[in-house]
Design an enzyme around this catalytic site. Sequence first.
Site, PDB file in Angstrom:
ATOM      1  N   LYS A 171      26.798 -29.910 -14.176  1.00 23.12           N
ATOM      2  CA  LYS A 171      27.538 -29.247 -15.259  1.00 23.12           C
ATOM      3  C   LYS A 171      27.068 -29.802 -16.586  1.00 23.12           C
ATOM      4  O   LYS A 171      26.654 -30.959 -16.671  1.00 23.12           O
ATOM      5  CB  LYS A 171      29.037 -29.530 -15.110  1.00 23.12           C
ATOM      6  N   SER A 201      24.675 -16.368  -9.046  1.00 22.78           N
ATOM      7  CA  SER A 201      23.601 -17.149  -9.676  1.00 22.78           C
ATOM      8  C   SER A 201      22.525 -17.476  -8.641  1.00 22.78           C
ATOM      9  O   SER A 201      21.326 -17.458  -8.935  1.00 22.78           O
ATOM     10  CB  SER A 201      24.141 -18.466 -10.227  1.00 22.78           C
TER      11      SER A 201
HETATM   12  N1  GLU Z   1      30.102 -21.812 -14.688  1.00 23.02           N
HETATM   13  C1  GLU Z   1      30.307 -21.177 -13.422  1.00 23.02           C
HETATM   14  C2  GLU Z   1      31.124 -22.067 -12.499  1.00 23.02           C
HETATM   15  O1  GLU Z   1      31.818 -22.939 -12.935  1.00 23.02           O
HETATM   16  C3  GLU Z   1      29.015 -20.674 -12.815  1.00 23.02           C
HETATM   17  C4  GLU Z   1      28.016 -21.734 -12.450  1.00 23.02           C
HETATM   18  C5  GLU Z   1      26.660 -21.178 -12.015  1.00 23.02           C
HETATM   19  O2  GLU Z   1      26.498 -19.972 -11.904  1.00 23.02           O
HETATM   20  O3  GLU Z   1      25.776 -22.009 -11.807  1.00 23.02           O
HETATM   21  O4  GLU Z   1      31.157 -21.875 -11.319  1.00 23.02           O
END
Ligand code: GLU
Length: 472
Positions: free
Chosen positions: A107, A363
């Site tokens: 993250k 993704s």
């Molecule tokens: N920000 C999104 C999550 O917390 C997507 C993360 C991603 O697609 O890598 O799951």
Amino acid sequence: MSNTNYSFFQNVETSFDKAAKFTKWDKGLLEQIKACNSIYSMRFPVRMDDGRIEVIEAYRVQHSQHKTPCKGGIRFSDEVNQDEVMALASLMTYKCAIVNVPFGGGKGGIKINPRNYSVYELEKITRRYTSELVKKNFIGPGIDVPAPDYGTGEREMAWIVDTYASLKPGEIDAAGCVTGKPVTQGGVRGRKEATGLGVFYGIREVCNMPAVMEKLGLSVGIAGKKVVVQGLGNVGYHSAKFFREGGAIVVAIAEYEGAVFNAEGINEEALFQHRKATGSILNFPGAINLAKTGDALELECDILVPAALENVINKDNVPKVKAKIIAEAANGPLTPDADEILTAKNVLIVPDMYLNAGGVTVSYFEWLKNLSHVRYGRMEKRFTENMNAHILGQMENLTGKKVTDSERNFILHGADEVDLVHSGLEESMISATREIMDIWHANPEIPDMRTAAYVNAINKVATSYAELGIFP
Ligand code: GLU
């Protein structure tokens, strides 16, 4: 919106420890799974439009490399801090494991309120952040792949891929360095709505389980259920859209300026346009204003969907929460004490790291598309349509009857990219829901769905460590 009295990372550790008791893994291995492997805290200067230099605080955390690349969004928010990014990176590891996406968790966060910056300033900040990640080898299609999160979207992802590709000339898989890109820049159709659609698929599956609904005193199915959504960002907007289209009644929607309520239901697109035109969701035609965003969390409803930030339901407002199901579209919307109080009251909390996994699932599809350099459906669409036409023609000849034009179009249709992405997402969410429910129901000692989800995640991550041979 977030409540800083809680360490979010400690909350995640508490939930992990609660679940670890129901697994058979070595204590040391559990410690390794819990820990954040790499933490990059950075500061860099950016010159603002008025000539001033501002020092930007930013992070990228790689929680686990038990599978690579690491994966997880980048958020832009005033509330960003290292503890929060660590917690969110950990949730990504567990989330990916639950939906069988072969990534470790990561993250990123930049401590800015994007509303206070011009587009040009945001572009400079995003590009500089990306080059800092490149310098430290913290980004790449096989290393760590960011994505959108709170306060970021396709535009920021386009800046990231462009910066990365220009620093890595000739890298053939460069497009796979980030997901959530615009379709014109290597994105996949269906990514934008993925998290909201995944929330809907997950809750629909739960609502289709007669035994679960009976325990809550609710009827089976989504139709007619009263839903409250907090947040009209990408996740909240799409959750509201799919619940409405699925036959639920979205009675209230909240944003940071307040909330609007209409017992007959609110159309999220009309509300979005109203907000765009007036600058606020308040005074929406036909709806009643609620002064505080938090008021919406206390409304009478069947399903409450917190789709904004963490810790919004805490020990202060939890006694007033009346929902029967809480659909954690956001990451960590409940504090552990609020979670326990609601569970004791027989409220079903459908946990974040499984329910909002739709984003990372799609993704994964986008990353696969980037590595394969071909759009989904390109190879088989025409073949399927020709084959379907042939089969239908044979059936019509044999029976002497013809189907209607609309039936013909439906039967002939070969899958487009978006059809395949939605269907892959639906399958992932349905099987994840069933796996977690099976674990929960097989062991009466497991107190709630979150713990069952963690047990599932821990078992999968521990198994892959064991398979690596590090912990025989
Ligand atoms: N920000 C999104 C999550 O917390 C997507 C993360 C991603 O697609 O890598 O799951």
